[in-house]
Design a protein around this motif. Structure first.
Motif, PDB file in Angstrom:
ATOM      1  N   ILE A  86     -41.775  -0.855  -1.391  1.00 39.79           N
ATOM      2  CA  ILE A  86     -42.520  -2.118  -1.438  1.00 39.79           C
ATOM      3  C   ILE A  86     -43.843  -1.885  -0.712  1.00 39.79           C
ATOM      4  O   ILE A  86     -43.848  -1.638   0.487  1.00 39.79           O
ATOM      5  CB  ILE A  86     -41.713  -3.255  -0.775  1.00 39.79           C
ATOM      6  N   PRO A  87     -44.957  -1.929  -1.430  1.00 38.54           N
ATOM      7  CA  PRO A  87     -46.250  -1.519  -0.846  1.00 38.54           C
ATOM      8  C   PRO A  87     -46.902  -2.613   0.006  1.00 38.54           C
ATOM      9  O   PRO A  87     -47.974  -3.132  -0.331  1.00 38.54           O
ATOM     10  CB  PRO A  87     -47.084  -1.204  -2.093  1.00 38.54           C
ATOM     11  N   PHE A  88     -46.270  -2.944   1.142  1.00 44.77           N
ATOM     12  CA  PHE A  88     -46.783  -4.022   1.996  1.00 44.77           C
ATOM     13  C   PHE A  88     -48.249  -3.798   2.379  1.00 44.77           C
ATOM     14  O   PHE A  88     -49.017  -4.740   2.478  1.00 44.77           O
ATOM     15  CB  PHE A  88     -45.943  -4.150   3.269  1.00 44.77           C
ATOM     16  N   ASP A  89     -48.622  -2.535   2.587  1.00 41.91           N
ATOM     17  CA  ASP A  89     -49.981  -2.229   3.043  1.00 41.91           C
ATOM     18  C   ASP A  89     -51.044  -2.510   1.980  1.00 41.91           C
ATOM     19  O   ASP A  89     -52.227  -2.598   2.288  1.00 41.91           O
ATOM     20  CB  ASP A  89     -50.069  -0.768   3.510  1.00 41.91           C
ATOM     21  N   GLN A  90     -50.623  -2.677   0.726  1.00 38.47           N
ATOM     22  CA  GLN A  90     -51.591  -2.992  -0.344  1.00 38.47           C
ATOM     23  C   GLN A  90     -51.687  -4.495  -0.609  1.00 38.47           C
ATOM     24  O   GLN A  90     -52.446  -4.923  -1.463  1.00 38.47           O
ATOM     25  CB  GLN A  90     -51.165  -2.303  -1.649  1.00 38.47           C
TER      26      GLN A  90
END
Length: 181
Positions: A7-11
């Motif tokens: 899950i790409p939280f940083d994007q």
């Protein structure tokens, strides 16, 4: 199960909305389509857990701010979430409070309407009747909660209270105390 790194939280955008109706009420294609309508042009990122009965392809092309999975590790997601749109099952309600995340309760069945009403009463979120969910009221209620710090403050106080309650050890002690009376 989904690993945290998947899950790409940083994007994601600054505010993250997490949507799940739990593991029982997952066959709710219309509800999830309403969520897409509500948030497709908004300044939030949306993580949607849709269950195993719905095919992601049924949504067509997803808006860029949507991250849709059959299943997510809910506690991992809640650590990153600003608002949880939930059926207000007891587990989900407890996890929302534990992680201090305000809710929009959309109860489906059983004790969920009672749990959702109580959370609204305590200022931990809002409640929308499942028969009356629209893109408009979902968007408006989300904005209301994200722009009013009282929900966050009330949830933070509830979180502190829960964390200081003593957990399962205190519960076991209380049961033993009761039995020895």
């Amino acid at each position: 199960s989904q690993q945290e790194s998947d899950i790409p939280f940083d994007q994601m955008k600054e505010k993250i909305v997490y949507i799940s109706l739990g593991t029982v009420s997952t066959n709710s294609l219309d509800f999830f389509k309403t969520c897409i309508e509500a948030f497709k042009d908004s300044n939030v990122s949306v993580i949607m857990s849709i269950g195993k009965q719905i095919n992601i392809k049924d949504f067509g092309t997803l808006p860029a701010n949507f991250y849709v999975y059959p299943f997510v590790p809910q506690v991992v997601v809640l650590e990153h979430t600003d608002l949880f749109i939930t059926h207000c099952g007891m587990n989900s309600a407890n996890e929302a409070m534990y992680y201090g995340v305000p809710v929009i309760g959309i109860p489906q069945r059983g004790d969920q309407p009672i749990v959702a009403s109580r959370m609204k009463e305590l200022g931990l979120g809002e409640l929308i009747n499942k028969k009356h969910v629209t893109a408009a009221n979902l968007g408006a209620t989300t904005n209301k909660i994200l722009n009013d710090s009282n929900y966050q403050i009330n949830m933070a106080n509830m979180q502190k209270w829960m964390l200081s309650a003593g957990g399962y050890i205190k519960a076991a002690d209380e049961i033993e105390r009761y039995m020895h009376r």
